[in-house]
Structures are given as C-alpha cells and as structure tokens.
Design a protein around this motif. Structure first.
Motif, PDB file in Angstrom:
ATOM      1  N   GLU A   3       0.839  -1.206   0.000  1.00 34.44           N
ATOM      2  CA  GLU A   3       0.000   0.000   0.000  1.00 34.44           C
ATOM      3  C   GLU A   3       0.868   1.248   0.000  1.00 34.44           C
ATOM      4  O   GLU A   3       0.594   2.210  -0.710  1.00 34.44           O
ATOM      5  N   GLN A   4       1.917   1.232   0.761  1.00 31.59           N
ATOM      6  CA  GLN A   4       2.834   2.371   0.836  1.00 31.59           C
ATOM      7  C   GLN A   4       3.499   2.597  -0.525  1.00 31.59           C
ATOM      8  O   GLN A   4       3.607   3.735  -0.978  1.00 31.59           O
ATOM      9  N   ALA A   5       3.921   1.540  -1.189  1.00 32.40           N
ATOM     10  CA  ALA A   5       4.548   1.650  -2.507  1.00 32.40           C
ATOM     11  C   ALA A   5       3.548   2.160  -3.544  1.00 32.40           C
ATOM     12  O   ALA A   5       3.885   2.994  -4.393  1.00 32.40           O
ATOM     13  N   ARG A   6       2.302   1.676  -3.464  1.00 30.24           N
ATOM     14  CA  ARG A   6       1.262   2.124  -4.397  1.00 30.24           C
ATOM     15  C   ARG A   6       0.993   3.615  -4.242  1.00 30.24           C
ATOM     16  O   ARG A   6       0.916   4.349  -5.228  1.00 30.24           O
ATOM     17  N   ARG A   7       0.883   4.059  -2.987  1.00 29.29           N
ATOM     18  CA  ARG A   7       0.650   5.494  -2.738  1.00 29.29           C
ATOM     19  C   ARG A   7       1.814   6.339  -3.229  1.00 29.29           C
ATOM     20  O   ARG A   7       1.618   7.422  -3.775  1.00 29.29           O
ATOM     21  N   LYS A   8       3.027   5.828  -3.041  1.00 27.87           N
ATOM     22  CA  LYS A   8       4.211   6.574  -3.483  1.00 27.87           C
ATOM     23  C   LYS A   8       4.214   6.706  -5.005  1.00 27.87           C
ATOM     24  O   LYS A   8       4.493   7.783  -5.536  1.00 27.87           O
ATOM     25  N   THR A  38       8.049  13.945   0.289  1.00 31.37           N
ATOM     26  CA  THR A  38       8.896  13.524   1.396  1.00 31.37           C
ATOM     27  C   THR A  38       8.654  12.043   1.643  1.00 31.37           C
ATOM     28  O   THR A  38       7.577  11.530   1.378  1.00 31.37           O
ATOM     29  N   GLU A  39       9.653  11.388   2.132  1.00 25.01           N
ATOM     30  CA  GLU A  39       9.511   9.965   2.414  1.00 25.01           C
ATOM     31  C   GLU A  39       8.529   9.774   3.567  1.00 25.01           C
ATOM     32  O   GLU A  39       8.536  10.520   4.533  1.00 25.01           O
ATOM     33  N   GLU A  40       7.688   8.774   3.440  1.00 25.70           N
ATOM     34  CA  GLU A  40       6.750   8.468   4.508  1.00 25.70           C
ATOM     35  C   GLU A  40       7.521   7.894   5.687  1.00 25.70           C
ATOM     36  O   GLU A  40       8.553   7.262   5.512  1.00 25.70           O
ATOM     37  N   PRO A  41       7.018   8.122   6.882  1.00 22.53           N
ATOM     38  CA  PRO A  41       7.710   7.554   8.037  1.00 22.53           C
ATOM     39  C   PRO A  41       7.716   6.032   7.964  1.00 22.53           C
ATOM     40  O   PRO A  41       6.814   5.433   7.382  1.00 22.53           O
ATOM     41  N   GLU A  42       8.738   5.459   8.535  1.00 24.70           N
ATOM     42  CA  GLU A  42       8.821   4.009   8.538  1.00 24.70           C
ATOM     43  C   GLU A  42       7.598   3.425   9.221  1.00 24.70           C
ATOM     44  O   GLU A  42       7.082   3.974  10.180  1.00 24.70           O
ATOM     45  N   ASP A  43       7.135   2.323   8.700  1.00 27.36           N
ATOM     46  CA  ASP A  43       5.974   1.675   9.287  1.00 27.36           C
ATOM     47  C   ASP A  43       6.203   1.344  10.761  1.00 27.36           C
ATOM     48  O   ASP A  43       5.294   1.434  11.560  1.00 27.36           O
ATOM     49  N   ALA A  44       7.433   0.977  11.111  1.00 30.96           N
ATOM     50  CA  ALA A  44       7.732   0.606  12.488  1.00 30.96           C
ATOM     51  C   ALA A  44       7.487   1.782  13.434  1.00 30.96           C
ATOM     52  O   ALA A  44       6.958   1.605  14.534  1.00 30.96           O
ATOM     53  N   ALA A  45       7.850   2.992  13.003  1.00 33.39           N
ATOM     54  CA  ALA A  45       7.637   4.173  13.843  1.00 33.39           C
ATOM     55  C   ALA A  45       6.147   4.438  14.028  1.00 33.39           C
ATOM     56  O   ALA A  45       5.694   4.726  15.137  1.00 33.39           O
ATOM     57  N   LEU A  46       5.392   4.335  12.951  1.00 29.71           N
ATOM     58  CA  LEU A  46       3.948   4.566  13.042  1.00 29.71           C
ATOM     59  C   LEU A  46       3.294   3.490  13.898  1.00 29.71           C
ATOM     60  O   LEU A  46       2.431   3.779  14.722  1.00 29.71           O
TER      61      LEU A  46
END
Length: 133
Positions: A3-8, A38-46
């Motif tokens: 999902e993150q790659a698709r949004r990017k 800008t790069e999305e925050p890492e999933d681990a941080a979220l």
C-alpha cells in the motif's frame, strides 16, 4: 508495504502531471511550489505510536492536520493548496490510525469515537479536495 509503494507511485505520477502542466503553461511560480514528495515515516515508527495509543499525540496530529486543511481551503485554486492538502493528509492519516486503535481498545468511549469520525471526515476531504489525485 505494498500500500505504501502504491501510494508513493500515485504521488509521483500526480506530481509529474503537475510539473508537466506548469511547464506547458510556463508557470514558474507553480513549478517552484511543486516539491518532491517527502519519504513516509517508517511503518515501524507509526506502529509504535499506534501501539502506545497516545490520545494526546493523536490530538496534536489532528490539530495540525485540521490547521493545514483550513489553510488549504483558504489558499484557493492553486498548486499550493494541493501541497497543503497532502501535508494535512499525512497528519490526519497518522491521527486516524491512533484513534482507530484507541477505539478498538475501548469501544464504549464515545469521545474517541467522535474524534475518529471528525478525523475521518477531514482525512477524506484532503483526498477529495485536491485537484489531482
């Protein structure tokens, strides 16, 4: 991650369309306003923030997102508006994740439910109001 790659990818396509349009119109001001994403925050941080279920953090993110959303409404039909909506989307997306987790933990808390609904409305608005998706 998919999902993150698709949004990017969608964001890159949207920005390319904005750049092309500004170039075709020879609009130097619009070109200057179009920033690289800008790069999305890492999933681990979220995930860590969501797991903690910090309502105060969610409130801060919601307030910042709402302020950016209101600034975008006032910006009129400009490329700057689209940038503000994107920033508001990021803030509201994070707040929504935290509110969702809190609502799952305590479904009888009407206050959290109300905050989640308001956050969802603005989150949807940031997508709907942008000129290019």
């Amino acid at each position: 991650k998919a999902e993150q790659a698709r949004r990017k990818d969608e964001e890159q396509q949207r920005r390319a369309a904005l750049r092309q349009r500004a170039t075709d119109l020879d609009d130097k001001k619009a070109l200057a306003l179009i920033q690289d994403p800008t790069e999305e925050p890492e999933d681990a941080a979220l995930v860590a923030v969501v797991a903690s279920g910090d309502e105060g953090k969610a409130d801060q993110l919601f307030t910042k997102g709402r302020d950016l959303y209101n600034r975008a409404l006032d910006a009129g039909n400009t490329p700057e508006r689209d940038v503000l909506y994107e920033k508001a989307y990021q803030e509201l997306h994070s707040a929504k994740a935290i509110y969702s987790k809190l609502a799952d933990k305590n479904p009888s808390n009407d206050n959290i439910g109300f905050k989640l609904i308001e956050c969802n409305k603005l989150h949807y608005g940031t997508l709907k109001q942008r000129r290019f998706h």
